[in-house]
Design an enzyme around this catalytic site. Structure first.
Site, PDB file in Angstrom:
ATOM      1  N   LYS A 162       0.915  -1.238   0.040  1.00 21.66           N
ATOM      2  CA  LYS A 162       0.028  -0.131  -0.100  1.00 21.66           C
ATOM      3  C   LYS A 162       0.844   1.103   0.127  1.00 21.66           C
ATOM      4  CE  LYS A 162      -4.118  -1.900   0.229  1.00 21.66           C
ATOM      5  NZ  LYS A 162      -5.106  -1.693  -0.898  1.00 21.66           N
ATOM      6  N   LYS A 265     -13.867  -6.279  -8.069  1.00 19.09           N
ATOM      7  CA  LYS A 265     -14.099  -6.592  -6.800  1.00 19.09           C
ATOM      8  C   LYS A 265     -15.534  -7.069  -6.859  1.00 19.09           C
ATOM      9  CE  LYS A 265     -10.767  -4.176  -4.062  1.00 19.09           C
ATOM     10  NZ  LYS A 265     -10.104  -3.361  -4.727  1.00 19.09           N
TER      11      LYS A 265
END
Length: 370
Positions: A162, A265
Site C-alpha cells: 500500500k 471486486k
C-alpha cells in the site's frame, strides 16, 4: 427448488492487526452475511461488505435493504430463474452493490449446489489454482521489510504494498522491499487514489527499475482523465480499481485504451455474475484482470476465487481479506492456500460450511453505523 427462508447475520470480526490505507485504517470485517435456505434443505451463502469510500454505501442501509429484498423477493423464488432474479436485484438494490453481491452470491451458491458443481467450474473452470498475494498496509520502511519477508516465508509469491501518501517516501519503501526480497518475489503497488497527478507520475518514475508489475489506482476515482494521463506516461503498468465499479464504468475506462489492467471486486460490482461479465468485457479489450477483495470472510473470498479460477482473463488475485481476521466462520471447504497458491475444493457451490455460532459470537452490536 424453492427458497423458503432468508436470514441476515450482521457481523464485526476484529482483525489481528490494523490495515492502514491511504484513505482509512481498517480494524475489522464489518459485513452482512446472507443465508438462503431451499425447500430441500440446501443452503446458499453470500456476503456484503460495504465500504463507503469504494461502494458508496452505509452498513445500516445495506443490512435493512438486504433483509427486506431477500425476504420479499427471494423467498418463494426458484434460484434457477437466474436472469429474472438478476433483474430483480438490479432494480431493488440498484444503489447498494455489496447488498446485490450478497444476494447474487447466495443464489449462485444455491444453483451450483443444486447442479452438484463447484461454482468455479460452473463459471468456466479455467484453472485449478492461482498464485496467492498478500497485501501490506502503510508502515515505516523497517516494518514493511520485516512484514514482506514474513509474507515470503509464509509462502506468498506475490506481495502488494500500500502506498499513496508521499511519492518519494513510498517509492523508497518499495525499492527497499525489492532489495530485501530480491527478484524472485512479484511486487504490486496500490495507491488507493492517494496521489495527485504530479505525485503519481513522480512515484512511478522513481520505480522505473524496481520491477513492480502494477500500480493500482494512483489518482482519485473521479479523475478519469488523470488516470489516463498517468497510464500513458508511467513506466510502471497502471491498473484501474476504484474507478471501476461495474460494467458501465468499466466500459468508460476501457474506452481510454491506456490502462494495462483492471481490478474487479465482487463487492463493487454486485456479485459473481456481474464480475464474470466484466472479466469478459476486459478480455474483449485485451486488458487482463485482477480479482480483488475488501476485508471479508472466506464466504466472499471463496466467491471471488471462484470467479478468478473460472475465467481465463484473470491474471492476478488479491484475495487475502480473510487472512488477518481473529476468527473464521467458515469451518470447512471454501478458499484455501497450499504451496503459495489459492484454490477451491471439489465441493459444489462455494463449498463453504459456515459455523453460525461464530456469526452469533461476532454479531455486530452497531449494524446501523456508517
Amino acid at each position: 427448488m424453492r427458497i423458503i427462508r432468508a436470514t441476515v447475520f450482521p457481523v464485526a470480526i476484529p482483525m489481528r492487526a490494523p490495515l492502514v490505507l491511504a484513505y482509512a485504517t481498517r480494524t475489522a470485517c464489518r459485513a452482512c452475511l446472507l443465508r438462503l435456505e431451499a425447500d430441500d434443505g440446501t443452503l446458499g451463502w453470500g456476503e456484503a461488505v460495504p465500504v463507503r469510500e469504494v461502494t458508496g454505501e452505509r452498513l445500516g442501509d445495506v443490512r435493512e435493504a438486504l433483509g427486506r429484498v431477500a425476504t420479499e423477493r427471494l423467498v418463494c423464488a426458484d434460484p434457477m430463474d437466474a436472469e429474472v432474479l438478476r433483474l430483480v436485484l438490479q432494480r431493488d438494490l440498484a444503489s447498494l452493490p455489496s447488498a446485490r453481491c450478497a444476494a447474487s452470491t447466495a443464489l449462485a451458491d444455491l444453483r451450483a449446489r443444486a447442479l452438484g458443481l463447484p461454482l468455479a467450474r460452473l463459471l468456466g473452470g479455467a484453472r485449478e489454482a492461482a498464485p496467492a498475494c498478500l497485501t501490506l498496509g502503510l508502515a515505516d520502511e523497517a516494518t514493511t521489510i520485516a512484514s514482506a519477508r514474513s509474507a515470503v516465508a509464509a509462502g506468498f509469491p506475490v506481495v502488494k504494498l500500500k502506498v499513496g501518501v508521499d511519492p518519494a517516501a513510498d517509492a523508497a519503501r518499495v525499492i527497499a522491499v525489492r532489495k530485501a526480497l530480491g527478484s524472485g518475489t512479484r511486487l504490486l503497488a496500490d495507491a488507493n487514489q492517494g496521489y495527485t497527478l504530479a505525485g503519481a507520475l513522480d512515484f512511478a518514475d522513481r520505480l522505473r527499475s524496481a520491477g513492480v508489475e502494477l500500480l493500482e489506482q494512483p489518482v482519485a476515482a473521479v479523475n478519469l482523465e488523470g488516470l489516463f494521463e498517468v497510464a500513458r506516461r508511467s513506466p510502471v503498468p497502471v491498473a484501474a480499481d476504484e474507478a471501476v465499479t461495474g460494467p458501465a464504468s468499466l466500459a468508460r475506462v476501457l474506452a481510454g485504451n491506456v490502462v494495462k489492467a483492471v481490478n474487479v471486486k465482487l463487492q463493487k460490482c454486485g456479485g459473481p455474475d456481474e464480475a464474470a461479465l466484466m472479466v469478459r468485457m476486459a478480455e474483449a479489450a485485451g486488458v487482463p484482470v485482477m480479482v480483488g477483495c475488501m476485508i471479508e470472510t472466506r464466504v466472499s473470498i471463496s466467491a471471488g476465487l471462484a470467479v478468478a479460477l473460472g475465467l481465463a482473463n484473470v491474471r492476478w488475485i488479491d484475495l487475502d481479506g480473510a487472512f488477518g481476521l481473529e476468527a473464521d466462520p467458515v469451518v470447512a471447504g471454501g478458499a484455501r492456500m497450499t504451496a503459495g497458491a489459492q484454490h477451491l475444493g471439489p465441493e459444489p457451490g462455494l463449498g463453504v460450511e459456515v459455523d453460525e455460532a461464530v456469526l452469533e459470537r461476532y454479531r455486530d452490536a452497531e449494524p446501523s453505523a456508517p
